[in-house]
Write an enzyme that holds these catalytic residues in place. Structure first.
Site, PDB file in Angstrom:
ATOM      1  N   ALA A 213      11.411  93.011 -13.497  1.00 39.77           N
ATOM      2  CA  ALA A 213      10.763  94.225 -13.011  1.00 39.77           C
ATOM      3  C   ALA A 213       9.496  94.456 -13.812  1.00 39.77           C
ATOM      4  O   ALA A 213       9.357  93.984 -14.941  1.00 39.77           O
ATOM      5  CB  ALA A 213      11.695  95.426 -13.135  1.00 39.77           C
ATOM      6  N   ALA A 214       8.554  95.179 -13.198  1.00 40.97           N
ATOM      7  CA  ALA A 214       7.298  95.501 -13.881  1.00 40.97           C
ATOM      8  C   ALA A 214       6.893  96.912 -13.513  1.00 40.97           C
ATOM      9  O   ALA A 214       6.991  97.313 -12.360  1.00 40.97           O
ATOM     10  CB  ALA A 214       6.197  94.518 -13.464  1.00 40.97           C
ATOM     11  N   ALA A 215       6.483  97.681 -14.505  1.00 40.94           N
ATOM     12  CA  ALA A 215       6.043  99.053 -14.274  1.00 40.94           C
ATOM     13  C   ALA A 215       4.772  99.295 -15.069  1.00 40.94           C
ATOM     14  O   ALA A 215       4.101  98.356 -15.483  1.00 40.94           O
ATOM     15  CB  ALA A 215       7.141 100.028 -14.629  1.00 40.94           C
ATOM     16  N   SER A 216       4.452 100.557 -15.278  1.00 43.65           N
ATOM     17  CA  SER A 216       3.110 100.889 -15.742  1.00 43.65           C
ATOM     18  C   SER A 216       2.810 100.442 -17.164  1.00 43.65           C
ATOM     19  O   SER A 216       1.691 100.030 -17.458  1.00 43.65           O
ATOM     20  CB  SER A 216       2.875 102.395 -15.606  1.00 43.65           C
ATOM     21  OG  SER A 216       3.871 103.101 -16.308  1.00 43.65           O
ATOM     22  N   LEU A 217       3.796 100.514 -18.061  1.00 39.15           N
ATOM     23  CA  LEU A 217       3.517 100.195 -19.458  1.00 39.15           C
ATOM     24  C   LEU A 217       4.004  98.830 -19.885  1.00 39.15           C
ATOM     25  O   LEU A 217       3.667  98.378 -20.986  1.00 39.15           O
ATOM     26  CB  LEU A 217       4.141 101.252 -20.380  1.00 39.15           C
ATOM     27  CG  LEU A 217       3.670 102.687 -20.199  1.00 39.15           C
ATOM     28  CD1 LEU A 217       4.241 103.580 -21.287  1.00 39.15           C
ATOM     29  CD2 LEU A 217       2.154 102.768 -20.187  1.00 39.15           C
ATOM     30  N   GLY A 218       4.794  98.163 -19.090  1.00 38.18           N
ATOM     31  CA  GLY A 218       5.317  96.868 -19.508  1.00 38.18           C
ATOM     32  C   GLY A 218       6.106  96.203 -18.415  1.00 38.18           C
ATOM     33  O   GLY A 218       6.130  96.658 -17.269  1.00 38.18           O
ATOM     34  N   VAL A 220       9.912  93.642 -17.764  1.00 37.05           N
ATOM     35  CA  VAL A 220      11.235  93.393 -18.329  1.00 37.05           C
ATOM     36  C   VAL A 220      11.755  92.026 -17.919  1.00 37.05           C
ATOM     37  O   VAL A 220      11.598  91.601 -16.782  1.00 37.05           O
ATOM     38  CB  VAL A 220      12.224  94.486 -17.873  1.00 37.05           C
ATOM     39  CG1 VAL A 220      13.643  94.175 -18.334  1.00 37.05           C
ATOM     40  CG2 VAL A 220      11.796  95.825 -18.428  1.00 37.05           C
ATOM     41  N   LYS A 235      12.168  94.400 -22.877  1.00 36.28           N
ATOM     42  CA  LYS A 235      10.967  95.030 -22.342  1.00 36.28           C
ATOM     43  C   LYS A 235       9.777  94.689 -23.228  1.00 36.28           C
ATOM     44  O   LYS A 235       9.825  94.871 -24.445  1.00 36.28           O
ATOM     45  CB  LYS A 235      11.156  96.538 -22.249  1.00 36.28           C
ATOM     46  CG  LYS A 235       9.941  97.263 -21.679  1.00 36.28           C
ATOM     47  CD  LYS A 235      10.286  98.665 -21.195  1.00 36.28           C
ATOM     48  CE  LYS A 235      10.606  99.607 -22.324  1.00 36.28           C
ATOM     49  NZ  LYS A 235      10.705 101.016 -21.839  1.00 36.28           N
ATOM     50  N   ASP A 369      11.798 112.429 -17.612  1.00 33.27           N
ATOM     51  CA  ASP A 369      11.285 111.593 -16.530  1.00 33.27           C
ATOM     52  C   ASP A 369      12.432 110.951 -15.744  1.00 33.27           C
ATOM     53  O   ASP A 369      12.524 109.736 -15.651  1.00 33.27           O
ATOM     54  CB  ASP A 369      10.377 110.505 -17.110  1.00 33.27           C
ATOM     55  CG  ASP A 369       9.584 109.779 -16.037  1.00 33.27           C
ATOM     56  OD1 ASP A 369       9.276 110.400 -15.012  1.00 33.27           O
ATOM     57  OD2 ASP A 369       9.280 108.593 -16.220  1.00 33.27           O
TER      58      ASP A 369
END
Length: 703
Positions: A213-218, A220, A235, A369
């Site tokens: 998975a990939a999101a805004s800050l890093g 995994v 992460k 969050d």
């Protein structure tokens, strides 16, 4: 989209679930770590030390394991000693010296958002809003993605609000939770080795060849620890992420200054809110701090069997690498996937709301969050919280004030509601709240015409927002994060049930806290709720017990003792007067109404011998008074039945009450009750005797 989900998130706004774009298979294959050349002598010492540490930890006693865990945490903190801290002054100094970069970024934002707005405007002119909705939704998602982490977080927030965005927008923006572009795997693996100081093959027996998975800050990776075989989530922070978000916050602060100066309708200090948000985001960049957040959250809230919090592996954590326990689960907004497992989304959301209320109002430390990617439904029906980058705290005074505010709302006590804003830090003590009262009355009188439980959270937020704009309120930063947390949870529930009301789900917790919490502020709030115009409202107590029993932690023992202690407080004389009056009235109602019930079974000759000639009204009770006593007795019996049928009820719960009643103050109070009751009962008997004595002279036809 893929339905399997990863237990760790890459950002405050980014969920970490199995990477899922439409028509794209999940990349979850684990591969053996790539062999590397033999390390040099200096590195060999490191590898040997790691293996010794691993072998010792597996055989250690619990106490020794705790000591080693603390040592490992301290080493992780040392590895993160150079993590950046948000400082507005340094940010301003840095970017004032780079005007070209600031202008370029401002133009990039203006062009990106302006293009989307221009497209919407054209669609409206042509009457093609509905037909082009999918196109615009994709455009908005891609725009947020190009603009980077700051705008990704905005999109993540919008993705949980079906009351604000059409379904097609929700579907597209939901991809911002875990389906963002990745950075090269080579950079990620190099970062792991550089941060931890060991070759990858000395730590992991296998690691996924690409991000799960990939999101805004890093992003995994799923891996398996070499020494224990445990599966973990690793992460890794995006390269140069601080630069990417720093310039955005600089621009946002500049906009905030302009709003503070020229937009009079907004009385809140916008710059302070931006600084608080920026401070939280920069804390997220320190993964050791996130690990400490997770540990604290686990200690406070994972005591409930239906809440899961992943553990942290400190030996493999640094400022830019976080290693957490792997948890299988499904994102909370994937309703069909959850229901295929025999689970219900609303049950899981209710667990989340109850846990969030404990966070906000019990300990004050809360997950700020909780979007769908950070809340996972496990196959056994439990709720897993993940991604602990954005956390906040509710001040102790505000926790009680929030509960009291709900009580005042239920009572329609708008003067008290207005005064609550002092305790909530919305207003300074020198501000006069009297002009605010009519505004509160104007909204809530209409809103509360049905029941409080029918209100949704957004309705209340909108109403308070209208008041905030008109009066000199200063919204504290913690309140903004509370709003974000609760609105996200309500948004999740609305996916499953458009009629869901967060206050209805929250009411059992509020009822339990009011009935059981010994906090003096809440004791006063309970008394205020139960007494009105000198009369005890048994229906309110019955309703509180009905709702409180729905909370699994409710215990009748916790209800009785704090009330008695409050009653015996030296400063509670006014309350004692009310209670004595109510106890006497209640005892009289139980005794006399029970006698009235038994009256029908007395043979008629004895009825006329000992009572007045009226067979329907013994003891000189008129029909209205008799009906009132019967209703009061039935209410009291229902309340007792609710207490008796509560979880873990045992007659021994009365022992603390007996102990309290043995105190001199209680004995004196009991004497007052007995004396008052004796007087009233004697008056009743005398009245009946006089009626019986006068009956023959007034009714005999022979005289």
């Amino acid at each position: 989209m893929a339905t399997a989900v990863l237990p760790v998130s890459c950002s405050a706004g980014g969920a970490i679930s199995v990477r899922g774009r439409r028509n794209q298979p999940t990349r979850a294959v684990l591969v053996k770590a790539t062999p590397r050349p033999a390390p040099e002598s200096g590195d060999d010492n490191k590898v040997t030390a790691l293996r010794v540490r691993e072998s010792v930890s597996t055989a250690a006693l619990p106490f020794r394991e705790r000591v080693e865990d603390m040592q490992a945490e301290a080493k992780a903190m040392a590895r993160a000693s150079d993590a950046s801290v948000y400082t507005p002054e340094l940010l301003s100094t840095k970017y004032r010296a780079q005007p070209l970069r600031v202008v370029r970024r401002a133009l990039q934002i203006f062009v990106g958002l302006g293009s989307f707005a221009f497209g919407l405007w054209l669609d409206q002119l042509k009457g093609e809003i509905d037909r082009n909705q999918r196109i615009r939704a994709i455009q908005l998602r891609e725009t947020f993605t190009r603009l980077g982490p700051t705008f990704v977080k905005i999109g993540q927030g919008l993705s949980t609000r079906p009351d604000l965005c059409p379904p097609l927008y929700l579907e597209e923006l939901a991809q911002l939770q875990d389906a963002l572009p990745t950075f090269p795997d080579e950079e990620a693996f190099s970062c792991i080795e550089r941060e931890l100081g060991y070759p990858i093959e000395s730590i992991f027996s296998s690691i996924s060849p690409s991000p799960i998975a990939a999101a805004s800050l890093g992003q995994v990776y799923k891996a398996q620890l070499k020494y224990s075989g445990k599966f973990i989530a690793v992460k890794v922070q995006r390269p140069a992420i601080e630069e990417a978000i720093g310039v955005d916050f600089y621009l946002m602060r500049g906009l905030g200054f302009l709003i503070n100066k020229y937009v009079n309708i907004i009385t809140t200090d916008v710059v302070s809110l931006i600084d608080e948000f920026a401070r939280r985001v920069f804390q997220e960049l320190n993964y050791v701090q996130e690990g400490k957040n997770a540990r604290r959250f686990k200690k406070l809230y994972a005591d409930k069997e239906d809440v899961i919090v992943p553990d942290i592996f400190w030996d493999y954590t640094s400022g830019k690498v976080l290693t957490m326990e792997w948890i299988e689960g499904t994102k909370l907004n994937e309703q069909e996937a959850i229901e295929r497992q025999g689970l219900k989304v609303l049950d899981l959301v209710t667990i989340g709301i109850q846990c969030s209320l404990r966070q906000l109002l019990e300990y004050g430390y809360f997950h700020a969050d909780p979007h769908p990617g950070n809340l996972l439904a496990t196959p056994d029906g439990k709720l897993a919280f993940i991604d602990f980058g954005m956390m906040s705290e509710t001040p102790e005074q505000a926790r009680s004030a929030i509960i009291g505010h709900v009580v005042h709302m239920v009572n329609k006590d708008y003067e008290a509601m207005a005064r609550d804003y002092y305790s909530l830090d919305f207003l300074t003590p020198d501000v006069d709240v009297s002009p605010i009262v009519p505004a509160l009355r104007g909204f809530f009188d209409d809103a509360l015409n049905s029941t409080v439980k029918e209100l949704n959270f957004k309705t209340i937020v909108d109403a308070l927002g209208a008041v905030l704009y008109k009066y000199p309120f200063n919204v504290p930063p913690y309140y903004a994060l509370i709003l974000r947390s609760l609105t996200v949870l309500e948004g999740l529930a609305l996916y499953a049930d458009p009629e869901f009301k967060v206050l209805a789900a929250s009411y059992p917790y509020f009822a339990k806290r009011l009935l059981t919490d010994p906090n003096p502020y809440l004791r006063d709030a309970l008394i205020e709720l139960l007494f009105k115009d000198g009369r005890f409202r048994w229906n309110r107590l019955e309703n509180l017990l009905v709702q409180g029993k729905k909370d699994r932690d409710f215990n009748a023992k916790d209800v009785l003792q704090p009330v008695l202690k409050q009653l015996l407080d030296p400063d509670s004389e006014n309350l004692r007067v009310l209670v004595i009056k109510e106890v006497v009235t209640t005892a009289e109602a139980i005794i006399l109404s029970s006698f009235v019930d038994s009256y029908e079974f007395i043979p008629r000759p004895f009825q006329t011998l000992f009572f007045s000639s009226s067979n329907t009204n013994p003891l000189a009770l008129n029909s209205a008074e008799q009906e009132s006593m019967l209703q009061l007795r039935d209410q009291v019996f229902r309340v007792w039945e609710l207490l008796r049928s509560s979880n873990n009820f045992d007659p021994s719960i009365l022992l603390p009450i007996v102990q309290v009643l043995q105190q001199p103050e209680a004995q004196f109070l009991g004497g007052r009750v007995v004396g008052r009751f004796t007087q009233r009962f004697a008056a009743r008997v005398l009245q009946q005797v006089l009626q019986v004595a006068s009956a023959p002279s007034s009714s005999s036809p022979l005289q």
